[in-house]
Structures are given as structure tokens and as C-alpha cells.
Design a protein around this motif. Structure first.
Motif, mmCIF file in Angstrom:
data_model
loop_
_atom_site.group_PDB
_atom_site.id
_atom_site.type_symbol
_atom_site.label_atom_id
_atom_site.label_comp_id
_atom_site.label_asym_id
_atom_site.label_seq_id
_atom_site.Cartn_x
_atom_site.Cartn_y
_atom_site.Cartn_z
ATOM 1 N N GLY A 46 1.252 -0.941 -0.036
ATOM 2 C CA GLY A 46 0.627 0.398 -0.078
ATOM 3 C C GLY A 46 1.012 0.956 0.169
ATOM 4 O O GLY A 46 0.721 2.194 -0.868
ATOM 5 N N ARG A 47 1.815 1.384 1.135
ATOM 6 C CA ARG A 47 3.006 2.187 0.688
ATOM 7 C C ARG A 47 3.263 2.505 -1.002
ATOM 8 O O ARG A 47 3.743 3.640 -1.264
ATOM 9 N N LEU A 48 4.141 1.490 -1.501
ATOM 10 C CA LEU A 48 4.521 1.340 -2.418
ATOM 11 C C LEU A 48 3.828 2.367 -3.972
ATOM 12 O O LEU A 48 3.907 2.803 -4.470
ATOM 13 N N VAL A 49 2.534 1.539 -3.815
ATOM 14 C CA VAL A 49 0.980 2.047 -4.216
ATOM 15 C C VAL A 49 0.688 3.820 -4.040
ATOM 16 O O VAL A 49 0.912 4.218 -5.364
ATOM 17 N N ALA A 50 0.730 4.082 -2.696
ATOM 18 C CA ALA A 50 0.462 5.122 -2.131
ATOM 19 C C ALA A 50 1.630 6.496 -2.948
ATOM 20 O O ALA A 50 0.893 7.745 -2.917
ATOM 21 N N SER A 51 2.620 5.833 -3.151
ATOM 22 C CA SER A 51 4.217 6.670 -3.543
ATOM 23 C C SER A 51 4.530 7.205 -4.798
ATOM 24 O O SER A 51 5.270 7.515 -5.483
ATOM 25 N N GLY A 52 3.192 6.426 -5.441
ATOM 26 C CA GLY A 52 3.627 5.834 -6.977
ATOM 27 C C GLY A 52 4.262 5.127 -7.362
ATOM 28 O O GLY A 52 5.292 5.106 -8.495
ATOM 29 N N GLN A 53 4.906 4.022 -7.143
ATOM 30 C CA GLN A 53 6.422 3.208 -7.001
ATOM 31 C C GLN A 53 5.565 1.621 -7.547
ATOM 32 O O GLN A 53 5.442 0.657 -6.970
ATOM 33 N N LEU A 54 4.986 2.159 -8.891
ATOM 34 C CA LEU A 54 3.462 1.361 -8.967
ATOM 35 C C LEU A 54 4.323 0.173 -9.748
ATOM 36 O O LEU A 54 4.431 -0.693 -9.536
ATOM 37 N N ARG A 55 5.461 0.470 -10.375
ATOM 38 C CA ARG A 55 6.796 -0.864 -10.912
ATOM 39 C C ARG A 55 6.674 -1.719 -9.656
ATOM 40 O O ARG A 55 6.962 -2.721 -10.169
ATOM 41 N N LEU A 56 7.946 -1.254 -9.191
ATOM 42 C CA LEU A 56 8.110 -1.753 -8.018
ATOM 43 C C LEU A 56 7.043 -2.800 -6.628
ATOM 44 O O LEU A 56 7.089 -3.779 -6.309
#
Length: 78
Positions: A46-56
Motif C-alpha cells: 500500500g505504501r509503494l502504491v501510495a507513493s507512486g512506485q507502481l512498477r516496484l
């Protein structure tokens, strides 16, 4: 707490390893799994998605799917 995307990915991969680990002697049984580690995976993704790190997030999610599927396949419910 992980602060950079790379640290967050590393922490999430470790949580995935913790969540999906099982003892080979328990294959074909209904073994316990680590609910807390799965919770950490969910929070970190969720933190990765919220920060825009969709590929990661996608790469880590694929790791989770692979390891989780293997875990389920090794249990009695798989």
C-alpha cells in the motif's frame, strides 16, 4: 521503518519470505502461517502504491503471488 522505495521493497520481500515460509515436514498438512508478516506485506505494498512506485509494487506483488501459490500448493488445502 523503511523510508526509501528500495528499503521498502527489501522490507517487503523479507516479509514475504517470512509469511510464506513453512517446514518441509509439514507438507500436505494444514500448517500455520505468519498473519503478522502478511499484514506487513499488505501495508508495504500500500505504501509503494501510495507513493507512486507502481512498477516496484507490481514486481513485489508477483513475488508474493509466486511464493504464496507455492505455500498453498504445499498445504493440505492446496
Amino acid at each position: 521503518m523503511a523510508t526509501t522505495p528500495d528499503e521498502l521493497v527489501a522490507a517487503t520481500r523479507q516479509a514475504i519470505a517470512d509469511a510464506t515460509a513453512f517446514d518441509a515436514r509439514d507438507i500436505n498438512r494444514n500448517f500455520d502461517y505468519d498473519y503478522d508478516a502478511y499484514g506487513e506485506v499488505k501495508r508495504n505494498l500500500g505504501r509503494l502504491v501510495a507513493s507512486g512506485q507502481l512498477r516496484l509494487a507490481m514486481q513485489v506483488a508477483l513475488d508474493l503471488m509466486k511464493r504464496g501459490s507455492h505455500q498453498v500448493g504445499m498445504s493440505a488445502t492446496g
